[in-house]
Design an enzyme around this catalytic site. Structure first.
Site, PDB file in Angstrom:
ATOM      1  N   CYS A 121       0.823  -1.225   0.000  1.00  0.00           N
ATOM      2  CA  CYS A 121       0.000   0.000   0.000  1.00  0.00           C
ATOM      3  C   CYS A 121       0.853   1.269   0.000  1.00  0.00           C
ATOM      4  CB  CYS A 121      -0.953  -0.006   1.181  1.00  0.00           C
ATOM      5  SG  CYS A 121      -2.138  -1.359   1.070  1.00  0.00           S
ATOM      6  N   HIS A 269      -3.462   7.194   2.662  1.00  0.00           N
ATOM      7  CA  HIS A 269      -3.831   5.908   2.070  1.00  0.00           C
ATOM      8  C   HIS A 269      -5.270   5.557   2.436  1.00  0.00           C
ATOM      9  CE1 HIS A 269      -3.967   1.977   0.593  1.00  0.00           C
ATOM     10  NE2 HIS A 269      -3.887   1.385   1.765  1.00  0.00           N
ATOM     11  N   ASN A 299     -10.218  -0.175  -0.524  1.00  0.00           N
ATOM     12  CA  ASN A 299      -8.759  -0.053  -0.472  1.00  0.00           C
ATOM     13  C   ASN A 299      -8.168  -0.613  -1.768  1.00  0.00           C
ATOM     14  OD1 ASN A 299      -6.025  -0.341   0.051  1.00  0.00           O
ATOM     15  ND2 ASN A 299      -6.283  -1.294   2.074  1.00  0.00           N
TER      16      ASN A 299
HETATM   17  O1  UT7 Z   1      -4.024  -1.410   3.483  1.00  0.00           O
HETATM   18  C1  UT7 Z   1      -3.109  -1.858   4.416  1.00  0.00           C
HETATM   19  C2  UT7 Z   1      -3.387  -1.325   5.756  1.00  0.00           C
HETATM   20  N1  UT7 Z   1      -4.587  -1.909   6.290  1.00  0.00           N
HETATM   21  C3  UT7 Z   1      -5.184  -1.325   7.309  1.00  0.00           C
HETATM   22  O2  UT7 Z   1      -4.752  -0.277   7.732  1.00  0.00           O
HETATM   23  C4  UT7 Z   1      -6.371  -2.008   7.969  1.00  0.00           C
HETATM   24  C5  UT7 Z   1      -6.311  -1.792   9.457  1.00  0.00           C
HETATM   25  N2  UT7 Z   1      -7.351  -2.460  10.203  1.00  0.00           N
HETATM   26  C6  UT7 Z   1      -8.662  -2.121  10.132  1.00  0.00           C
HETATM   27  O3  UT7 Z   1      -9.012  -1.261   9.352  1.00  0.00           O
HETATM   28  C7  UT7 Z   1      -9.649  -2.775  11.064  1.00  0.00           C
HETATM   29  O4  UT7 Z   1      -8.941  -3.541  12.019  1.00  0.00           O
HETATM   30  C8  UT7 Z   1     -10.693  -3.675  10.343  1.00  0.00           C
HETATM   31  C9  UT7 Z   1     -11.681  -2.816   9.559  1.00  0.00           C
HETATM   32  C10 UT7 Z   1      -9.986  -4.625   9.420  1.00  0.00           C
HETATM   33  C11 UT7 Z   1     -11.500  -4.498  11.342  1.00  0.00           C
HETATM   34  O5  UT7 Z   1     -12.138  -3.664  12.277  1.00  0.00           O
HETATM   35  P1  UT7 Z   1     -12.027  -3.978  13.853  1.00  0.00           P
HETATM   36  O6  UT7 Z   1     -12.856  -2.994  14.538  1.00  0.00           O
HETATM   37  O7  UT7 Z   1     -10.559  -4.000  14.194  1.00  0.00           O
HETATM   38  O8  UT7 Z   1     -12.691  -5.401  13.963  1.00  0.00           O
HETATM   39  P2  UT7 Z   1     -12.083  -6.763  14.537  1.00  0.00           P
HETATM   40  O9  UT7 Z   1     -11.137  -7.355  13.555  1.00  0.00           O
HETATM   41  O10 UT7 Z   1     -11.597  -6.550  15.925  1.00  0.00           O
HETATM   42  O11 UT7 Z   1     -13.377  -7.659  14.589  1.00  0.00           O
HETATM   43  C12 UT7 Z   1     -14.521  -7.313  15.413  1.00  0.00           C
HETATM   44  C13 UT7 Z   1     -15.605  -8.332  15.182  1.00  0.00           C
HETATM   45  C14 UT7 Z   1     -15.113  -9.778  15.308  1.00  0.00           C
HETATM   46  O12 UT7 Z   1     -16.156 -10.526  15.905  1.00  0.00           O
HETATM   47  P3  UT7 Z   1     -16.132 -10.860  17.493  1.00  0.00           P
HETATM   48  O13 UT7 Z   1     -14.854 -11.617  17.697  1.00  0.00           O
HETATM   49  O14 UT7 Z   1     -16.132  -9.525  18.171  1.00  0.00           O
HETATM   50  O15 UT7 Z   1     -17.366 -11.656  17.675  1.00  0.00           O
HETATM   51  C15 UT7 Z   1     -14.955 -10.229  13.878  1.00  0.00           C
HETATM   52  O16 UT7 Z   1     -15.106 -11.615  13.729  1.00  0.00           O
HETATM   53  O17 UT7 Z   1     -16.116  -8.209  13.847  1.00  0.00           O
HETATM   54  C16 UT7 Z   1     -16.092  -9.503  13.205  1.00  0.00           C
HETATM   55  N3  UT7 Z   1     -15.868  -9.283  11.771  1.00  0.00           N
HETATM   56  C17 UT7 Z   1     -16.863  -9.048  10.905  1.00  0.00           C
HETATM   57  N4  UT7 Z   1     -18.175  -8.976  11.074  1.00  0.00           N
HETATM   58  C18 UT7 Z   1     -18.940  -8.700   9.986  1.00  0.00           C
HETATM   59  C19 UT7 Z   1     -14.697  -9.245  11.104  1.00  0.00           C
HETATM   60  N5  UT7 Z   1     -14.919  -8.982   9.799  1.00  0.00           N
HETATM   61  C20 UT7 Z   1     -16.253  -8.859   9.650  1.00  0.00           C
HETATM   62  C21 UT7 Z   1     -17.083  -8.593   8.558  1.00  0.00           C
HETATM   63  N6  UT7 Z   1     -18.422  -8.527   8.773  1.00  0.00           N
HETATM   64  N7  UT7 Z   1     -16.606  -8.375   7.314  1.00  0.00           N
END
Ligand code: UT7
Length: 342
Positions: A121, A269, A299
Site C-alpha cells: 500500500c 492511504h 482499499n
Molecule cells: O491497506 C493496508 C493497511 N490496512 C489497514 O490499515 C487495515 C487496518 N485495520 C482495520 O481497518 C480494522 O482492524 C478492520 C476494519 C480490518 C476491522 O475492524 P475492527 O474494529 O478491528 O474489527 P475486529 O477485527 O476486531 O473484529 C470485530 C468483530 C469480530 O467478531 P467478534 O470476535 O467480536 O465476535 C470479527 O469476527 O467483527 C467480526 N468481523 C466481521 N463482522 C462482519 C470481522 N470482519 C467482519 C465482517 N463482517 N466483514
C-alpha cells in the site's frame, strides 16, 4: 512561501495524472450475499460503501493502460516520449514478470525500461520517490509512475476471509513525472520519506505462492488451508497506521521546511476511513483539507493515492503551485510521505 525551493537544481514535477476503475460496482449488500457480513458492519468499521471489481477477462494492465493514457494526455505526452515506467503493485498480472511489462506492451513503449515495485500500500509513495530520484539525477527526463491493483481475484469471498475481503477493490492510477528546469516554475516534488519495519511482515501478508515458507510454491494443501489468501491482524495494523502516518507526514513537512497549514490538501492511504479521521483529528487538520474516496472504491492498495490524486486534480481542488501531502501505510510494514508543490 516558507520553502525556498531548490532553484538552479534539476527538480522533478508531476505533469499529468490519470485513473481507471472497472465499471462493475460491488456494494456491501452484494458482499453480504456471499459471506456473513453486513452493510452496517462494513460502513461502521471502514467507511466503505462500495468498490469496483473487474469483469472476467479484464486484466491489471488494462486498467493501468487507461490510467496511464489519461495521465499522458494530461501531460501532453505520447508514450513514445517516456524514458521509464515504474509500476507499484501487490497483485501482479503474472507472478513474474509482474504487471509493468504488460503495460509496456499495451503502451507500445519501445525498449524503455520498466519494472514492478513491491511496497504494497506504500508502493506509489516508494515509486514516486524513485521517479523523483531518477529525474533529479538526470538519468531520466520523463517517468510514468503507476499504482495498479486487482484484488478481487485474490481475496477470500467466504466467511473465513470476511475481515479482509470486504475492504479491497480494483483500480489503477498514474502520474507522469518530468524534469522541471525552469526556475520561474515552483512545481516540484519537494521531499520524500520512506520507511519499513520488516519485523511485522507476517501481520499482513499472503504466504503462498512463495519460495520460502512452504516446500512448494502452491499445492492443494496450501489452498485448502487458505494460505494463498491475504491474512491480516487488523487491530495491530490499525494501531501502527495511526502512529506511523502522522509521524512520517510531520517528518517530511519538516524536511521541506513547511507546516501543516501550508498544505492545501492531504491525501492519506485509503485503507480505512476511521484511520484517516483519527489521523486528521490528531493533527488538527481541518477535515475539508483531507480528501477520501474509500467509500466508493475501498482499499486499492498501491492505486489508492494516485486515483485520489487524479480525482482531486480533475475536481479543481488542487491548483498549480499549491502544496499537496501524500502519506501511506501498508504491508511490510511500509510507510511513506511525499510533499509536492503541484
Ligand atoms: O491497506 C493496508 C493497511 N490496512 C489497514 O490499515 C487495515 C487496518 N485495520 C482495520 O481497518 C480494522 O482492524 C478492520 C476494519 C480490518 C476491522 O475492524 P475492527 O474494529 O478491528 O474489527 P475486529 O477485527 O476486531 O473484529 C470485530 C468483530 C469480530 O467478531 P467478534 O470476535 O467480536 O465476535 C470479527 O469476527 O467483527 C467480526 N468481523 C466481521 N463482522 C462482519 C470481522 N470482519 C467482519 C465482517 N463482517 N466483514
Amino acid at each position: 512561501m516558507t520553502q525556498p525551493e531548490r532553484t538552479g537544481k534539476r527538480r522533478a514535477k508531476i505533469t499529468g495524472t490519470g485513473m481507471c476503475v472497472p465499471d462493475r460496482v460491488v456494494t456491501n449488500h452484494d458482499l453480504a450475499k456471499l459471506m456473513d457480513t453486513s452493510d452496517e458492519w462494513i460502513r461502521q468499521r471502514s467507511g466503505i460503501v462500495e468498490r469496483r471489481f473487474i469483469e472476467p477477462g479484464q486484466m491489471p494492465a488494462d486498467l493501468a493502460r487507461v490510467a496511464s493514457e489519461r495521465a499522458l494526455d494530461a501531460a501532453g505526452l505520447e508514450a513514445s516520449e517516456l524514458d521509464c515506467i515504474v509500476l507499484a503493485t501487490l497483485s501482479a498480472q503474472a507472478e513474474f514478470p509482474g504487471t509493468s511489462f504488460f503495460l509496456h506492451e499495451a503502451l507500445a513503449a519501445e525498449t524503455i525500461p520498466c519494472f514492478d515495485l513491491r511496497a504494497q500500500c506504500s508502493g506509489f509513495g516508494y515509486s514516486l520517490g524513485i521517479a523523483r530520484s531518477f529525474v533529479e539525477s538526470g538519468q531520466f527526463q520523463r517517468v510514468l509512475v503507476v499504482g495498479c491493483e486487482v484484488h478481487s481475484t485474490g481475496i477470500d469471498l467466504s466467511d473465513a476471509g470476511r475481515d479482509v475481503a470486504v475492504l479491497f477493490g480494483d483500480g489503477a492510477g498514474a502520474v507522469v513525472v518530468e524534469a522541471n528546469e525552469d526556475d520561474a516554475d515552483p512545481s516540484a516534488i519537494l521531499e520524500v520519506r520512506l520507511h519499513a519495519e520488516g519485523a511485522h511482515a507476517r501481520r499482513l501478508w499472503i504466504e503462498a505462492p512463495g519460495s520460502g515458507f512452504t516446500p512448494v510454491r502452491i499445492s492443494h494443501d496450501l489452498i485448502e488451508e487458505r494460505r494463498h489468501f491475504p491474512h491480516m491482524e487488523g487491530r495491530f495494523v490499525f494501531k501502527h497506521a495511526v502512529k506511523r502516518m502522522p509521524e512520517v507526514l510531520l517528518e517530511t513537512l519538516h524536511a521541506a521546511s513547511l507546516k501543516l497549514e501550508d498544505v492545501e490538501i492531504f491525501l492519506f492511504h485509503q485503507a480505512n476511513l476511521r484511520i484517516n479521521e483519527y489521523v486528521v483529528q490528531q493533527l488538527e487538520i481541518p477535515p475539508e483539507r483531507c480528501a477520501n474516496n474509500i467509500e466508493r472504491y475501498g482499499n486499492c492498495s498501491a492505486a489508492s493515492i494516485p486515483i485520489l490524486l487524479d480525482e482531486v486534480v480533475r475536481a479543481g481542488r488542487l491548483e498549480r503551485g499549491q502544496v499537496i501531502a501524500m502519506t501511506t501505510f501498508g504491508s511490510g510494514f511500509t510507510w511513506s510521505s511525499i510533499v509536492a508543490r503541484y
